[in-house]
Every structure is written in C-alpha cells, then in structure tokens.
Motif scaffolding. Structure first.
Motif, PDB file in Angstrom:
ATOM      1  N   PRO A 191       0.837  -1.208   0.000  1.00 40.51           N
ATOM      2  CA  PRO A 191       0.000   0.000   0.000  1.00 40.51           C
ATOM      3  C   PRO A 191       0.868   1.252   0.000  1.00 40.51           C
ATOM      4  O   PRO A 191       1.927   1.291   0.628  1.00 40.51           O
ATOM      5  CB  PRO A 191      -0.809  -0.132   1.307  1.00 40.51           C
ATOM      6  N   ASP A 192       0.409   2.265  -0.723  1.00 45.90           N
ATOM      7  CA  ASP A 192       1.205   3.485  -0.854  1.00 45.90           C
ATOM      8  C   ASP A 192       0.629   4.652  -0.060  1.00 45.90           C
ATOM      9  O   ASP A 192       1.150   5.773  -0.132  1.00 45.90           O
ATOM     10  CB  ASP A 192       1.348   3.879  -2.323  1.00 45.90           C
ATOM     11  N   GLN A 214       6.007   9.951  15.160  1.00 44.43           N
ATOM     12  CA  GLN A 214       6.857   8.760  15.059  1.00 44.43           C
ATOM     13  C   GLN A 214       6.251   7.709  14.137  1.00 44.43           C
ATOM     14  O   GLN A 214       6.954   7.117  13.305  1.00 44.43           O
ATOM     15  CB  GLN A 214       7.077   8.163  16.453  1.00 44.43           C
ATOM     16  N   VAL A 215       4.941   7.470  14.273  1.00 42.12           N
ATOM     17  CA  VAL A 215       4.343   6.365  13.509  1.00 42.12           C
ATOM     18  C   VAL A 215       3.936   6.774  12.098  1.00 42.12           C
ATOM     19  O   VAL A 215       3.811   5.920  11.214  1.00 42.12           O
ATOM     20  CB  VAL A 215       3.130   5.760  14.246  1.00 42.12           C
ATOM     21  N   LEU A 227     -12.666  14.263  12.295  1.00 41.59           N
ATOM     22  CA  LEU A 227     -11.716  13.172  12.443  1.00 41.59           C
ATOM     23  C   LEU A 227     -12.088  12.367  13.681  1.00 41.59           C
ATOM     24  O   LEU A 227     -12.429  12.940  14.714  1.00 41.59           O
ATOM     25  CB  LEU A 227     -10.300  13.726  12.610  1.00 41.59           C
ATOM     26  N   GLY A 228     -11.993  11.040  13.571  1.00 41.09           N
ATOM     27  CA  GLY A 228     -12.439  10.257  14.702  1.00 41.09           C
ATOM     28  C   GLY A 228     -11.621   9.031  15.028  1.00 41.09           C
ATOM     29  O   GLY A 228     -11.952   8.313  15.967  1.00 41.09           O
ATOM     30  N   GLY A 229     -10.547   8.758  14.284  1.00 41.92           N
ATOM     31  CA  GLY A 229      -9.786   7.568  14.623  1.00 41.92           C
ATOM     32  C   GLY A 229      -8.672   7.281  13.646  1.00 41.92           C
ATOM     33  O   GLY A 229      -8.460   8.022  12.673  1.00 41.92           O
ATOM     34  N   VAL A 230      -7.961   6.194  13.922  1.00 36.96           N
ATOM     35  CA  VAL A 230      -6.879   5.753  13.050  1.00 36.96           C
ATOM     36  C   VAL A 230      -6.983   4.249  12.857  1.00 36.96           C
ATOM     37  O   VAL A 230      -7.615   3.530  13.638  1.00 36.96           O
ATOM     38  CB  VAL A 230      -5.482   6.097  13.622  1.00 36.96           C
ATOM     39  N   ALA A 231      -6.348   3.773  11.799  1.00 32.66           N
ATOM     40  CA  ALA A 231      -6.184   2.348  11.548  1.00 32.66           C
ATOM     41  C   ALA A 231      -4.963   2.207  10.644  1.00 32.66           C
ATOM     42  O   ALA A 231      -4.513   3.191  10.034  1.00 32.66           O
ATOM     43  CB  ALA A 231      -7.420   1.738  10.889  1.00 32.66           C
ATOM     44  N   SER A 232      -4.439   1.000  10.556  1.00 35.27           N
ATOM     45  CA  SER A 232      -3.237   0.828   9.745  1.00 35.27           C
ATOM     46  C   SER A 232      -3.246  -0.512   9.033  1.00 35.27           C
ATOM     47  O   SER A 232      -3.928  -1.463   9.444  1.00 35.27           O
ATOM     48  CB  SER A 232      -1.977   0.918  10.611  1.00 35.27           C
ATOM     49  N   TYR A 233      -2.472  -0.570   7.963  1.00 33.79           N
ATOM     50  CA  TYR A 233      -2.030  -1.838   7.407  1.00 33.79           C
ATOM     51  C   TYR A 233      -0.723  -2.196   8.103  1.00 33.79           C
ATOM     52  O   TYR A 233       0.115  -1.318   8.363  1.00 33.79           O
ATOM     53  CB  TYR A 233      -1.770  -1.733   5.905  1.00 33.79           C
ATOM     54  N   LEU A 234      -0.518  -3.478   8.392  1.00 30.26           N
ATOM     55  CA  LEU A 234       0.736  -3.917   8.994  1.00 30.26           C
ATOM     56  C   LEU A 234       0.995  -5.372   8.633  1.00 30.26           C
ATOM     57  O   LEU A 234       0.146  -6.020   8.018  1.00 30.26           O
ATOM     58  CB  LEU A 234       0.724  -3.739  10.516  1.00 30.26           C
ATOM     59  N   ASP A 293       5.260   0.230   7.453  1.00 33.57           N
ATOM     60  CA  ASP A 293       4.686  -0.995   8.015  1.00 33.57           C
ATOM     61  C   ASP A 293       4.933  -0.975   9.523  1.00 33.57           C
ATOM     62  O   ASP A 293       6.037  -1.320   9.965  1.00 33.57           O
ATOM     63  CB  ASP A 293       5.328  -2.224   7.381  1.00 33.57           C
ATOM     64  N   PRO A 294       3.945  -0.547  10.303  1.00 26.63           N
ATOM     65  CA  PRO A 294       2.579  -0.226   9.885  1.00 26.63           C
ATOM     66  C   PRO A 294       2.472   1.094   9.133  1.00 26.63           C
ATOM     67  O   PRO A 294       3.267   2.013   9.349  1.00 26.63           O
ATOM     68  CB  PRO A 294       1.804  -0.161  11.210  1.00 26.63           C
ATOM     69  N   LEU A 295       1.466   1.162   8.278  1.00 32.03           N
ATOM     70  CA  LEU A 295       1.153   2.364   7.517  1.00 32.03           C
ATOM     71  C   LEU A 295      -0.186   2.893   8.040  1.00 32.03           C
ATOM     72  O   LEU A 295      -1.219   2.252   7.867  1.00 32.03           O
ATOM     73  CB  LEU A 295       1.086   2.049   6.028  1.00 32.03           C
ATOM     74  N   PHE A 296      -0.142   4.048   8.691  1.00 27.80           N
ATOM     75  CA  PHE A 296      -1.301   4.576   9.410  1.00 27.80           C
ATOM     76  C   PHE A 296      -2.154   5.514   8.557  1.00 27.80           C
ATOM     77  O   PHE A 296      -1.632   6.340   7.798  1.00 27.80           O
ATOM     78  CB  PHE A 296      -0.839   5.357  10.645  1.00 27.80           C
ATOM     79  N   TYR A 297      -3.470   5.381   8.752  1.00 31.88           N
ATOM     80  CA  TYR A 297      -4.453   6.285   8.161  1.00 31.88           C
ATOM     81  C   TYR A 297      -5.228   7.003   9.266  1.00 31.88           C
ATOM     82  O   TYR A 297      -5.506   6.416  10.319  1.00 31.88           O
ATOM     83  CB  TYR A 297      -5.471   5.511   7.319  1.00 31.88           C
ATOM     84  N   ALA A 298      -5.604   8.242   8.992  1.00 31.40           N
ATOM     85  CA  ALA A 298      -6.562   8.972   9.829  1.00 31.40           C
ATOM     86  C   ALA A 298      -7.932   8.838   9.179  1.00 31.40           C
ATOM     87  O   ALA A 298      -8.059   8.895   7.957  1.00 31.40           O
ATOM     88  CB  ALA A 298      -6.167  10.439   9.933  1.00 31.40           C
TER      89      ALA A 298
END
Length: 238
Positions: free
Chosen positions: A20-21, A75-76, A95-102, A81-86
């Motif tokens: 993922p990019d 930092q993150v 805005l209400g949270g985050v999740a990531s691919y890892l 990897d992990p790649l974080f999204y808001a």
C-alpha cells in the motif's frame, strides 16, 4: 514420488501485489488519508480524550496531552509498516480515529489491519464500518490473498467486530506477547480472496442508504449478511 505426498495447489496467474502506498480511500460515509501528525493530531487527541478505555488493549496510550499525542503520531506517521491512516466521518466532517495496514507481506499475499483506534464519536457509525470495508476492499482488489485481524483475546468488542465484518475465527495464540507489562493471548481472524466477492456484496447491501430508516437505524444487520460467508465462528461469542 511427489504425487504421493500432499502438497498445496499451484497458484495459477497469481502475481505478487503492491505494498500500500497510502493513497486516500474515500467512500460515502468515510474517508481515510495518510496520518499526518501536524494536520491530524489535535483533532484526533480531542476526539480520543472522551474515553481512556479505548487504549486498554493498545501497546501505547492514553496520551495526557495533545503534545504527547503529536509526538507519538509523528513517530508512527512516517512508517510504511505499519502504515497509518486517519479516519474522517464524512457525515459530521470530524476526524475520529486511526487504523493501519501492517505485517504487509506481498510475497505471500498477506496483509493485516490493525492499530484500530476509534473515538467514542466514531464507534458504531456507518463511517466506522465503511472505513474497515474500504481497507479490506483495497487489499483484495490489489491482489492480496489473505486479510488478517488480530486482537487481545480478552478484547471482546474487537472479536465481535472482526466477526461482524466477515472475518473467520482461526484460534488463540497463547502467551503471544507482553503488552504494558501484562500477558496477551492473541485471537486470530482472517478473510481470504475467494470470500471477498460475497463479503463485498454484504457490505454494499449494508452500506446502501436504503438499509437505514429515517432515524438512521439499520434494517438488516451486517452480522446477518456476513454469517454465511465466514468459514468459522468465534466460540466465545456463542
């Protein structure tokens, strides 16, 4: 001879998918963009401050100040990897949270979703569900064969969420790690590419505006729609 010994089937026409990019993922109710500490930290910290409980099973947090959250996000946010999204709820603009691919492994076609941390305002919304759908959709459409979800085995809300989203229970890894000085047994869930067409149809039915009444109440639950797709159910959920 080799033909007398069981081996897995050959993969025909399968190609290693791209990593993922961080490109934006946008739906009807939710938008995900690459986490940016300077743009997102203040709003995310404010949303998260409504409950310290959301950090109970995370290896970090809670954060006592916006500055502390900003340092963590800085930092993150640079990692691949992990790649974080808001996550933004498009119905409220907040805005209400985050999740990531890892644990991104293109060579085997496996990818995990994790570090999912949703503020109270985002939980149990159409945006929260669509955010998870968009991440799963990207992974399978990119060519991944396996989409994983792991959580603390004591985190029953996360286990219920995984099953509701159509991921199949695969077992408990006992004493898998140590988090905040405490033992963690890890529950494993996953969906695979052959299940994706049926799961996508279930999500599309659930997310359709016609599935909600004038007060926003669902007419058909996502759990009902995904039940027949799951290869195994979580025994802890009855």
């Amino acid at each position: 001879m080799l033909q007398d010994r069981p081996v897995g089937p050959k993969l025909i026409n399968w190609k290693e998918p791209p990593a993922p990019d961080g490109a934006a993922l946008v739906g009807r109710y939710a938008a995900l963009e690459r986490l940016d500490a300077d743009r997102h930290s203040s709003d995310l910290h404010r949303a998260n401050s409504a409950s310290d409980a959301i950090w109970d099973y995370m290896p970090y947090g809670p954060f006592s100040s916006a500055a502390q959250y900003h340092r963590w996000a800085r930092q993150v946010a640079v990692g691949q990897d992990p790649l974080f999204y808001a996550i933004t709820n498009l119905e409220t603009g907040q805005l209400g949270g985050v999740a990531s691919y890892l644990r991104i492994m293109p060579q085997s076609g496996s990818i995990e979703v994790g570090h999912i941390n949703l503020s109270p305002s985002l939980q149990r919304t159409r945006a929260a569900t669509e955010a998870m759908y968009l991440m799963m959709k990207w992974a399978f459409e990119a060519g991944y064969r396996r989409y994983e979800w792991k959580c603390d085995a004591l985190n029953m809300p996360s286990r219920r969420a995984a099953e509701r989203l159509g991921l199949s229970y695969e077992g408990i890894f006992r004493q898998a790690t140590v988090v905040k000085g405490r033992n963690r047994d890890t529950a494993w869930f996953a969906a695979i590419d052959t299940e994706w067409p049926a799961l996508q149809e279930a999500f599309q039915i659930w997310l359709a505006p016609s599935n909600f009444d004038e007060e926003g109440r669902q007419r058909e639950s996502l759990s009902t729609l995904t039940r027949l797709v799951r290869a195994a159910s979580d025994p802890a959920q009855g």
